[in-house]
Write a protein that holds these residues in place. Sequence first.
Motif, mmCIF file in Angstrom:
data_model
loop_
_atom_site.group_PDB
_atom_site.id
_atom_site.type_symbol
_atom_site.label_atom_id
_atom_site.label_comp_id
_atom_site.label_asym_id
_atom_site.label_seq_id
_atom_site.Cartn_x
_atom_site.Cartn_y
_atom_site.Cartn_z
ATOM 1 N N GLU A 65 2.495 -41.148 -16.830
ATOM 2 C CA GLU A 65 2.123 -39.797 -17.241
ATOM 3 C C GLU A 65 3.368 -38.919 -17.343
ATOM 4 O OE1 GLU A 65 0.219 -36.578 -14.466
ATOM 5 O OE2 GLU A 65 -1.387 -37.882 -15.209
ATOM 6 N N SER A 66 3.548 -38.287 -18.483
ATOM 7 C CA SER A 66 4.676 -37.373 -18.664
ATOM 8 C C SER A 66 4.382 -36.055 -17.958
ATOM 9 C CB SER A 66 4.908 -37.104 -20.147
ATOM 10 O OG SER A 66 5.362 -38.263 -20.786
ATOM 11 N N PRO A 67 5.446 -35.335 -17.589
ATOM 12 C CA PRO A 67 5.229 -34.015 -16.987
ATOM 13 C C PRO A 67 4.482 -33.106 -17.960
ATOM 14 C CG PRO A 67 7.518 -34.696 -16.763
ATOM 15 C CD PRO A 67 6.858 -35.674 -17.668
ATOM 16 N N LYS A 68 3.720 -32.176 -17.416
ATOM 17 C CA LYS A 68 2.961 -31.251 -18.269
ATOM 18 C C LYS A 68 3.345 -29.813 -17.915
ATOM 19 C CE LYS A 68 -1.156 -31.646 -15.346
ATOM 20 N NZ LYS A 68 -0.536 -32.364 -14.287
ATOM 21 N N ALA A 69 3.011 -28.897 -18.798
ATOM 22 C CA ALA A 69 3.337 -27.489 -18.593
ATOM 23 C C ALA A 69 2.813 -27.026 -17.236
ATOM 24 C CB ALA A 69 2.749 -26.645 -19.718
ATOM 25 N N GLY A 70 3.656 -26.317 -16.513
ATOM 26 C CA GLY A 70 3.304 -25.815 -15.190
ATOM 27 C C GLY A 70 3.855 -26.660 -14.059
ATOM 28 N N ASP A 71 4.131 -27.948 -14.321
ATOM 29 C CA ASP A 71 4.695 -28.810 -13.280
ATOM 30 C C ASP A 71 6.085 -28.320 -12.895
ATOM 31 O OD1 ASP A 71 2.497 -30.520 -13.333
ATOM 32 O OD2 ASP A 71 3.490 -32.067 -14.533
ATOM 33 N N VAL A 72 6.406 -28.408 -11.619
ATOM 34 C CA VAL A 72 7.770 -28.179 -11.155
ATOM 35 C C VAL A 72 8.366 -29.571 -10.991
ATOM 36 C CG1 VAL A 72 9.231 -27.236 -9.325
ATOM 37 C CG2 VAL A 72 7.170 -26.005 -10.035
ATOM 38 N N VAL A 73 9.490 -29.818 -11.675
ATOM 39 C CA VAL A 73 10.065 -31.160 -11.722
ATOM 40 C C VAL A 73 11.539 -31.146 -11.322
ATOM 41 C CG1 VAL A 73 8.467 -31.957 -13.516
ATOM 42 C CG2 VAL A 73 10.678 -30.985 -14.182
ATOM 43 N N THR A 74 12.015 -32.319 -10.930
ATOM 44 C CA THR A 74 13.449 -32.531 -10.741
ATOM 45 C C THR A 74 13.919 -33.418 -11.876
ATOM 46 O OG1 THR A 74 13.108 -34.478 -9.342
ATOM 47 C CG2 THR A 74 13.313 -32.351 -8.223
ATOM 48 N N PHE A 75 15.156 -33.223 -12.275
ATOM 49 C CA PHE A 75 15.725 -34.025 -13.365
ATOM 50 C C PHE A 75 17.238 -33.997 -13.264
ATOM 51 C CE2 PHE A 75 15.084 -29.710 -14.728
ATOM 52 C CZ PHE A 75 16.247 -29.363 -15.414
ATOM 53 N N GLU A 76 17.859 -34.972 -13.910
ATOM 54 C CA GLU A 76 19.311 -34.997 -13.942
ATOM 55 C C GLU A 76 19.801 -33.953 -14.927
ATOM 56 O OE1 GLU A 76 23.010 -37.924 -14.990
ATOM 57 O OE2 GLU A 76 21.238 -38.807 -14.047
ATOM 58 N N SER A 77 20.756 -33.162 -14.501
ATOM 59 C CA SER A 77 21.314 -32.111 -15.341
ATOM 60 C C SER A 77 21.882 -32.690 -16.638
ATOM 61 C CB SER A 77 22.425 -31.365 -14.596
ATOM 62 O OG SER A 77 23.129 -30.516 -15.477
ATOM 63 N N PRO A 78 21.510 -32.106 -17.780
ATOM 64 C CA PRO A 78 22.071 -32.581 -19.046
ATOM 65 C C PRO A 78 23.575 -32.278 -19.154
ATOM 66 C CG PRO A 78 20.213 -31.087 -19.432
ATOM 67 C CD PRO A 78 20.511 -31.071 -17.969
ATOM 68 N N ARG A 79 24.064 -31.343 -18.365
ATOM 69 C CA ARG A 79 25.462 -30.932 -18.440
ATOM 70 C C ARG A 79 26.335 -31.508 -17.327
ATOM 71 N NH1 ARG A 79 26.438 -26.415 -21.907
ATOM 72 N NH2 ARG A 79 25.084 -26.833 -23.673
ATOM 73 N N GLU A 80 25.721 -31.835 -16.189
ATOM 74 C CA GLU A 80 26.480 -32.334 -15.044
ATOM 75 C C GLU A 80 25.839 -33.611 -14.508
ATOM 76 O OE1 GLU A 80 27.401 -29.379 -12.005
ATOM 77 O OE2 GLU A 80 26.960 -27.817 -13.481
ATOM 78 N N PRO A 81 26.175 -34.761 -15.094
ATOM 79 C CA PRO A 81 25.599 -36.017 -14.610
ATOM 80 C C PRO A 81 25.796 -36.172 -13.100
ATOM 81 C CG PRO A 81 26.842 -36.373 -16.621
ATOM 82 C CD PRO A 81 27.121 -34.957 -16.185
ATOM 83 N N GLY A 82 24.743 -36.648 -12.452
ATOM 84 C CA GLY A 82 24.779 -36.810 -11.004
ATOM 85 C C GLY A 82 24.262 -35.596 -10.252
ATOM 86 N N THR A 83 23.990 -34.498 -10.968
ATOM 87 C CA THR A 83 23.454 -33.289 -10.350
ATOM 88 C C THR A 83 21.964 -33.204 -10.647
ATOM 89 O OG1 THR A 83 25.546 -32.125 -10.608
ATOM 90 C CG2 THR A 83 23.585 -30.767 -10.310
ATOM 91 N N THR A 84 21.163 -32.998 -9.619
ATOM 92 C CA THR A 84 19.719 -32.870 -9.790
ATOM 93 C C THR A 84 19.340 -31.399 -9.824
ATOM 94 O OG1 THR A 84 19.336 -34.961 -8.637
ATOM 95 C CG2 THR A 84 17.469 -33.451 -8.789
ATOM 96 N N LEU A 85 18.542 -31.021 -10.829
ATOM 97 C CA LEU A 85 18.058 -29.652 -10.978
ATOM 98 C C LEU A 85 16.555 -29.606 -10.739
ATOM 99 C CD1 LEU A 85 19.971 -28.621 -14.231
ATOM 100 C CD2 LEU A 85 20.648 -28.238 -11.851
ATOM 101 N N VAL A 86 16.054 -28.430 -10.365
ATOM 102 C CA VAL A 86 14.624 -28.191 -10.152
ATOM 103 C C VAL A 86 14.223 -27.031 -11.052
ATOM 104 C CG1 VAL A 86 12.827 -27.551 -8.503
ATOM 105 C CG2 VAL A 86 14.779 -28.891 -7.734
ATOM 106 N N LYS A 87 13.237 -27.261 -11.930
ATOM 107 C CA LYS A 87 12.762 -26.210 -12.841
ATOM 108 C C LYS A 87 11.271 -26.424 -13.113
ATOM 109 C CE LYS A 87 17.088 -24.897 -13.700
ATOM 110 N NZ LYS A 87 17.668 -23.817 -12.970
#
Length: 186
Positions: A65-87
């Motif tokens: 299942e892909s993330p859906k609108a409203g979910d708070v997710v972690t992902f690898e930063s597109p600009r800083e590999p190795g950095t995890t972001l939360v949005k």
Amino acid sequence: MSKGKAKEKRGGFLDVVVTILVALGVALLLRTFVVGVYEVPSGSMLETIQEGDLLLGEKVTLNWESPKAGDVVTFESPREPGTTLVKRVIAVAGQTVDLRDGNVYVDGVQLDESSYTLGKPSYSLSDQAGSAGISYPYTIPDGYIWVMGDNRTNSLDSRYFGPVRVSSVTSKILCIYWPIPDVKAL
């Protein structure tokens, strides 16, 4: 000490060592494939998530299942590999995001984000140095999501770096588990 008692002691010690090794192996497997623990390094998700909060994210459902609108997710930063972001996921593939007068519109409908943005305006970040130069309205391509921090006036997010690959999402956040005053499901 008799030979039998010494052998029994070694057997008991070996049982404890094996139990500890199995427990560590199970914990490692759970951490790798089932849950993730994350510490929030910035205030980009204020007031929903505080700087320094510890989050628990689940990884299993991302397999089907892909993330859906409203979910708070972690992902690898597109600009800083190795950095995890939360949005927060705002839109998914095929949807169109627009920013008008400080408000977010998805497929032409203004989002009611008052419960998590505290009324902070959402402006384009395309004019900032180093941004992806997104122009609006913007349609999310296949295999991507649009994410934004809840602290709209202090968050580098898809408005800055563009859409995020679904394949770079590492977990869906379940809850804040520490510190105790901040504990809540997300």
